[in-house]
Design an enzyme around this catalytic site. Structure first.
Site, short mmCIF file in Angstrom:
data_model
loop_
_atom_site.label_atom_id
_atom_site.label_comp_id
_atom_site.label_asym_id
_atom_site.label_seq_id
_atom_site.Cartn_x
_atom_site.Cartn_y
_atom_site.Cartn_z
N TYR A 33 0.83 -1.20 0.00
CA TYR A 33 0.00 0.00 0.00
C TYR A 33 0.86 1.25 0.00
O TYR A 33 2.08 1.19 0.22
CB TYR A 33 -0.95 0.01 1.21
CG TYR A 33 -0.29 0.34 2.54
CD1 TYR A 33 0.54 -0.57 3.17
CD2 TYR A 33 -0.49 1.57 3.14
CE1 TYR A 33 1.15 -0.26 4.37
CE2 TYR A 33 0.11 1.89 4.35
CZ TYR A 33 0.93 0.97 4.96
OH TYR A 33 1.54 1.28 6.15
N LYS A 149 6.59 -1.99 1.91
CA LYS A 149 5.40 -1.40 2.55
C LYS A 149 4.21 -2.35 2.38
O LYS A 149 3.33 -2.14 1.54
CB LYS A 149 5.12 -0.02 1.95
CG LYS A 149 4.18 0.82 2.82
CD LYS A 149 4.28 2.27 2.45
CE LYS A 149 3.27 3.14 3.15
NZ LYS A 149 3.42 3.23 4.60
N GLU A 182 12.41 2.57 13.95
CA GLU A 182 11.53 3.67 13.54
C GLU A 182 10.29 3.59 14.42
O GLU A 182 10.26 2.81 15.38
CB GLU A 182 11.18 3.53 12.05
CG GLU A 182 10.47 2.22 11.72
CD GLU A 182 10.18 2.02 10.24
OE1 GLU A 182 10.05 3.01 9.51
OE2 GLU A 182 10.07 0.85 9.82
N LEU A 207 11.22 1.33 6.94
CA LEU A 207 10.60 1.73 5.67
C LEU A 207 11.35 2.95 5.12
O LEU A 207 11.62 3.89 5.88
CB LEU A 207 9.13 2.11 5.91
CG LEU A 207 8.38 2.35 4.61
CD1 LEU A 207 7.96 1.02 3.99
CD2 LEU A 207 7.16 3.22 4.82
N1 PDD Z 1 3.05 5.30 7.27
N2 PDD Z 1 7.67 3.92 8.74
C1 PDD Z 1 6.54 3.20 8.72
C2 PDD Z 1 6.53 1.87 9.41
C3 PDD Z 1 5.40 3.71 8.08
O1 PDD Z 1 4.26 2.99 8.04
C4 PDD Z 1 5.46 4.98 7.46
C5 PDD Z 1 4.29 5.57 6.73
C6 PDD Z 1 6.68 5.69 7.50
C7 PDD Z 1 6.85 7.04 6.85
O2 PDD Z 1 6.82 6.93 5.45
P1 PDD Z 1 6.29 8.13 4.54
O3 PDD Z 1 7.10 9.31 4.90
O4 PDD Z 1 6.53 7.65 3.17
O5 PDD Z 1 4.82 8.31 4.87
C8 PDD Z 1 7.76 5.13 8.14
C9 PDD Z 1 1.86 5.67 6.55
C10 PDD Z 1 1.63 7.14 6.53
C11 PDD Z 1 0.66 4.90 7.10
O6 PDD Z 1 0.83 3.70 7.34
O7 PDD Z 1 -0.40 5.45 7.28
#
Ligand code: PDD
Length: 290
Positions: A33, A149, A182, A207
């Protein structure tokens, strides 16, 4: 007006938008996703998100359901149909498709499932101090490919719920060596005791955040140097500044870790600068919705 979702070629009111019970996303979590932020109708870091989707699909050998150009068109159409002229989120999910339940991959004739939804969210935060939040810490219970992801988010769900129950927003996850990876749905950064900005290097433990990547590009202009080196739980606890990044939280200051204030409990100078730089990045993004 009901929200409209896209499912496998059709735009449908949300309650009518359905996937099959034998969808592999539902049965195995066999899917990936993306979440993209929409600022005043413009998609932020769209290319980065579509490139990461491409990578996630490739790593799991899930075929693209259609071209990335066609997907970009669907996203725009969905944004228009939902009348999202202000701020919103676009959610994209691709699974390996629906087939009789069997762990091994289905035949090549099985079409991947594509779902896209969109919804309105609050405007981009104006006040960095009001945007500050609290985190807790906990073990990282995930698998060895956190760089993909996937919709397998159970450890993330449990970590986020633990934060909620502790009155915090996020959980910083700690690996078996005592090093921070993270947060449950965001990347984590610190300014350490020596004043050095640090975040965990890319690899299979985190991620590769699109916000992280966008912020990296802004650092040079801000004349802030970054050390991509993992930091320990102890270093997090003694950091001068802490902040997290994600598509939905931008640059978000963290002023409490496990109930203890970070330094004086106020937003630090580097976090403040990077929040402002990212705000300019969001506000200045070229219009890419036609
Ligand atoms: N989450 N780390 C994890 C485990 C994440 O699920 C996300 C993003 C990030 C940050 O990635 P980005 O900057 O590309 O959003 C880091 C999304 C927003 C979610 O699951 O809703």
């Amino acid at each position: 007006m009901s929200r409209i979702a896209y499912v496998n070629g059709r735009y449908l009111p949300l309650p009518a938008a359905q996937v099959r019970v034998e969808d592999r996303g539902f049965q195995f979590g066999d899917g990936v996703y993306e979440v993209v932020y929409l600022h005043r109708g413009r998609l932020i870091d769209e290319d980065k998100h579509l490139n990461r989707l491409d990578r996630s699909l490739g790593e799991l050998r899930i075929p693209w359901p259609l071209s990335s150009k066609a997907l970009a068109g669907i996203i725009r159409e969905l944004v228009a149909r939902n009348r999202l002229h202000a701020n919103g989120l676009v959610y994209i999910q691709v699974t390996r498709g629906a087939a009789r339940r069997d762990h091994v991959f289905p035949t090549a004739a099985t079409r991947p499932t594509l779902v896209v939804t969109a919804r309105a969210v609050a405007a981009f935060p104006r006040d960095v101090d009001a945007w500050a939040t609290a985190i807790i810490t906990g073990p990282d219970q995930r698998w060895d490919r956190c760089d993909i992801k996937t919709v397998n988010l159970l450890p993330n769900v449990l970590a986020k719920q633990a934060a909620r129950e502790a009155g915090a927003f996020e959980t910083a996850m700690v690996d078996r060596d005592g090093m921070v990876t993270e947060c449950a749905s965001s990347n984590l950064w610190i300014v350490d005791q020596a004043g050095q900005l640090r975040t965990r290097p890319l690899g299979q433990a985190i991620l590769p955040g699109c916000t992280r990547a966008a912020l990296l590009e802004l650092l040079a202009e801000e004349r802030v140097t970054l050390s991509e080196t993992a930091f320990s739980l102890e270093e997090l606890r003694h950091a001068r500044e802490v902040f997290l990044t994600s598509a939905t939280n931008f640059v978000r200051p963290v002023i409490r870790v496990d109930g203890t204030p970070v330094e004086d409990g106020k937003v630090g100078a580097i976090t403040r600068r990077l929040f402002a730089a990212f705000a300019r990045h969001v506000q200045g993004a070229l219009s890419n919705v036609t």
